[in-house]
Design a protein around this motif. Structure first.
Motif, PDB file in Angstrom:
ATOM      1  N   VAL A  32      67.886 -55.077 -18.879  1.00  0.00           N
ATOM      2  CA  VAL A  32      69.000 -56.037 -19.212  1.00  0.00           C
ATOM      3  C   VAL A  32      68.926 -56.951 -20.501  1.00  0.00           C
ATOM      4  CG1 VAL A  32      69.630 -55.915 -16.475  1.00  0.00           C
ATOM      5  CG2 VAL A  32      68.371 -57.800 -17.492  1.00  0.00           C
ATOM      6  N   GLU A  33      70.248 -57.510 -20.420  1.00  0.00           N
ATOM      7  CA  GLU A  33      70.298 -58.383 -21.721  1.00  0.00           C
ATOM      8  C   GLU A  33      69.299 -59.559 -21.432  1.00  0.00           C
ATOM      9  OE1 GLU A  33      73.798 -61.097 -23.914  1.00  0.00           O
ATOM     10  OE2 GLU A  33      74.097 -60.262 -22.218  1.00  0.00           O
ATOM     11  N   LEU A  34      68.726 -59.775 -22.569  1.00  0.00           N
ATOM     12  CA  LEU A  34      67.860 -61.064 -22.664  1.00  0.00           C
ATOM     13  C   LEU A  34      68.448 -62.315 -22.956  1.00  0.00           C
ATOM     14  CD1 LEU A  34      64.677 -59.592 -24.742  1.00  0.00           C
ATOM     15  CD2 LEU A  34      65.301 -59.451 -22.334  1.00  0.00           C
ATOM     16  N   GLN A  35      68.526 -63.219 -21.833  1.00  0.00           N
ATOM     17  CA  GLN A  35      69.302 -64.447 -21.750  1.00  0.00           C
ATOM     18  C   GLN A  35      68.352 -65.630 -21.388  1.00  0.00           C
ATOM     19  OE1 GLN A  35      72.777 -63.607 -19.510  1.00  0.00           O
ATOM     20  NE2 GLN A  35      73.946 -63.316 -21.481  1.00  0.00           N
ATOM     21  N   GLY A  36      67.417 -65.309 -20.281  1.00  0.00           N
ATOM     22  CA  GLY A  36      66.261 -66.502 -20.000  1.00  0.00           C
ATOM     23  C   GLY A  36      67.342 -67.373 -19.031  1.00  0.00           C
ATOM     24  N   PHE A  37      68.504 -67.317 -18.768  1.00  0.00           N
ATOM     25  CA  PHE A  37      69.176 -68.513 -17.998  1.00  0.00           C
ATOM     26  C   PHE A  37      68.998 -68.166 -16.396  1.00  0.00           C
ATOM     27  CE2 PHE A  37      72.390 -67.602 -21.375  1.00  0.00           C
ATOM     28  CZ  PHE A  37      72.140 -68.739 -22.134  1.00  0.00           C
ATOM     29  N   PRO A  38      68.633 -69.363 -15.768  1.00  0.00           N
ATOM     30  CA  PRO A  38      68.803 -69.296 -14.217  1.00  0.00           C
ATOM     31  C   PRO A  38      70.049 -69.121 -13.510  1.00  0.00           C
ATOM     32  CG  PRO A  38      68.640 -71.751 -15.188  1.00  0.00           C
ATOM     33  CD  PRO A  38      68.795 -70.740 -16.224  1.00  0.00           C
ATOM     34  N   SER A  39      70.468 -68.234 -13.625  1.00  0.00           N
ATOM     35  CA  SER A  39      71.843 -67.612 -13.148  1.00  0.00           C
ATOM     36  C   SER A  39      71.725 -67.061 -11.864  1.00  0.00           C
ATOM     37  CB  SER A  39      72.383 -66.846 -14.022  1.00  0.00           C
ATOM     38  OG  SER A  39      71.903 -65.556 -14.329  1.00  0.00           O
ATOM     39  N   LYS A  40      72.987 -67.103 -11.044  1.00  0.00           N
ATOM     40  CA  LYS A  40      73.179 -66.131  -9.972  1.00  0.00           C
ATOM     41  C   LYS A  40      73.015 -64.731 -10.326  1.00  0.00           C
ATOM     42  CE  LYS A  40      75.995 -69.352  -7.204  1.00  0.00           C
ATOM     43  NZ  LYS A  40      74.998 -69.525  -6.065  1.00  0.00           N
ATOM     44  N   GLU A  41      73.382 -64.313 -11.565  1.00  0.00           N
ATOM     45  CA  GLU A  41      73.040 -63.143 -11.735  1.00  0.00           C
ATOM     46  C   GLU A  41      71.838 -62.501 -11.675  1.00  0.00           C
ATOM     47  OE1 GLU A  41      77.119 -64.626 -13.256  1.00  0.00           O
ATOM     48  OE2 GLU A  41      74.932 -65.238 -13.343  1.00  0.00           O
ATOM     49  N   VAL A  42      70.636 -63.391 -12.318  1.00  0.00           N
ATOM     50  CA  VAL A  42      69.416 -63.136 -12.203  1.00  0.00           C
ATOM     51  C   VAL A  42      68.889 -62.994 -11.010  1.00  0.00           C
ATOM     52  CG1 VAL A  42      67.172 -63.888 -12.948  1.00  0.00           C
ATOM     53  CG2 VAL A  42      68.992 -63.735 -14.686  1.00  0.00           C
ATOM     54  N   LEU A  43      69.092 -64.004  -9.999  1.00  0.00           N
ATOM     55  CA  LEU A  43      68.754 -64.127  -8.819  1.00  0.00           C
ATOM     56  C   LEU A  43      69.280 -62.847  -7.975  1.00  0.00           C
ATOM     57  CD1 LEU A  43      67.388 -65.759  -6.453  1.00  0.00           C
ATOM     58  CD2 LEU A  43      69.305 -67.129  -6.375  1.00  0.00           C
ATOM     59  N   GLU A  44      70.584 -62.495  -7.981  1.00  0.00           N
ATOM     60  CA  GLU A  44      70.997 -61.278  -7.459  1.00  0.00           C
ATOM     61  C   GLU A  44      70.112 -59.975  -7.541  1.00  0.00           C
ATOM     62  OE1 GLU A  44      72.997 -61.064  -4.961  1.00  0.00           O
ATOM     63  OE2 GLU A  44      73.500 -63.234  -4.815  1.00  0.00           O
TER      64      GLU A  44
END
Length: 409
Positions: A392-404
């Motif tokens: 997926v797109e490399l962002q490195g953010f602690p986001s709900k999207e990454v957690l899901e």
């Protein structure tokens, strides 16, 4: 704060390697190497110290077993991050549910001491608790032997081997030797950060000399082991730098779309320009002088900062630091979170969700740091590794999207 629009996956090995290094390059602790130059420097500095009133016994006791500089200190001193953490990351990692909860618990536990300190200094206890949280996580950092080193060796390392901090290292080392000679602390407990910041409230030696207080009355100004001494010392610094008792540090405000002047104005003048308190209340002292601050730009929270904000900056000369202390202090005191949230390019996680994120990243082999609910460089590095493997797109953010995404795998 919605989801970031989807973009084609980014797969660039070179890019990710460089970005990971920028995000979380942690210096290694190098073993001590033989350094005859350090021994020569130590002998010369011993003469300097004795001219400043340090006894031979104190100097020799302080330097016993220290025969080389600490490479870890030099690594920390030379490390320059490639980018400044965005406002959301700075504030999210300091104004946490855990910090507020711990601060309120400590407020009850230490109420008699905090009442005495407030009576003596005029400083709001919530401000002291917020500083304690920011500086040492309520003392938790003092047990971390990786980051808490011998103050004597750390400062000697800077004085001997760091051209940029040589003068600082020498002056702070002399002050540290005087602290040791005073008997306030012994050499085995004279520990601090790589730059010599000491105790629960992280005072450098010269600041300790200027502001340290024996609050508990045991004859020692012990900011390492006595929480009352440490908090009273922080309060004394604020008091001596002009703290205004009974006044706040600043107000969260709304601002008009038009351009506003820089600098300081009376609050009544800011009101005429369309600046208002977010809660709709009147400002209690319209003649107070205030400065408008927008730590994350006009789209983020805005504040009118008063005298006490600038006093907090005498503790740490950073707008972000002083604002975080003030916001955390207010929430420890029962205030609600800010009305306007920090602008983020992702959907925010709460602290429990960050802990879940770190746990899942660790279980999958991407993260080897502490599970603490703070999404710093190590967590962002792990997220980037996970995103690269997931395609997926490399962002490195602690986001709900990454957690899901982690939950689904």
């Amino acid at each position: 704060m919605g989801q970031v629009p989807s973009m084609p996956p980014v797969r660039r090995t070179g890019f990710i390697s460089i970005l990971l290094a920028f995000l979380c390059a942690l210096p290694l602790v190098a073993g001590a190497a033989a350094d005859p130059g350090f021994e020569k420097w130590k002998k010369e500095f011993r003469k300097t110290a004795m001219k400043e009133g340090i006894t031979a016994e104190t100097f020799d006791r302080a330097f016993k077993g220290i025969d080389s500089p600490d490479q870890w200190v030099l690594d920390k001193a030379s490390y320059q991050p490639e980018f400044k953490a965005p406002a959301w990351q700075y504030f999210d990692n300091r104004i946490t549910k855990y910090a507020v909860k711990r601060g309120r618990a400590k407020k009850q536990e230490l109420k008699p001491w905090l009442d005495k300190i407030q009576k003596q200094s005029g400083v709001n206890p919530n401000i002291l608790l917020a500083i304690w949280s920011m500086e040492s996580s309520f003392g938790a950092i003092l047990d971390n032997q990786t980051v808490m080193r011998s103050v004597i060796r750390s400062l000697a390392t800077l004085a001997y081997a760091d051209p940029k901090r040589k003068k600082f290292g020498r002056s702070q080392l002399l002050a540290a030797l005087k602290i040791l000679q005073s008997g306030d602390i012994d050499e085995s407990h004279l520990t601090g950060s790589w730059a010599g910041a000491m105790g629960h409230t992280q005072f450098i030696p010269t600041s300790y000399q200027a502001y340290a207080v024996d609050m508990d009355g045991d004859g020692k100004r012990d900011i390492w082991n006595s929480v009352p001494d440490a908090l009273a010392t922080a309060a004394n610094l604020l008091k001596k730098n002009g703290w205004r008792s009974g006044e706040t540090w600043g107000y969260e405000v709304t601002i008009p779309e038009r351009k506003l002047p820089a600098g300081k104005l009376k609050i009544s003048e800011w009101e005429k320009l369309g600046v208002k308190r977010v809660n709709g209340k009147q400002f209690p002292r319209p003649n107070d002088i205030a400065e408008l601050k927008v730590p994350a730009g006009r789209k983020g929270p805005a504040f009118l900062m008063l005298k006490n904000f600038f006093v907090i900056k005498r503790y740490n000369n950073s707008d972000r630091y002083a604002a975080a202390v003030g916001i955390l202090a207010d929430q420890i005191g029962g205030a609600s979170p800010l009305t306007k949230d920090w602008k983020r390019p992702f959907t925010k996680l709460d602290q429990d969700e960050v802990i879940e994120l770190q746990t899942k990243l660790k279980e999958k082999g991407f993260y080897d740091g502490e599970i603490d609910g703070k999404a710093g460089g190590g967590t962002r590095k792990a997220i980037l590794k996970f995103e690269e493997e997931a395609g997926v797109e490399l962002q490195g953010f602690p986001s709900k999207e990454v957690l899901e995404l982690l939950r689904k795998q």
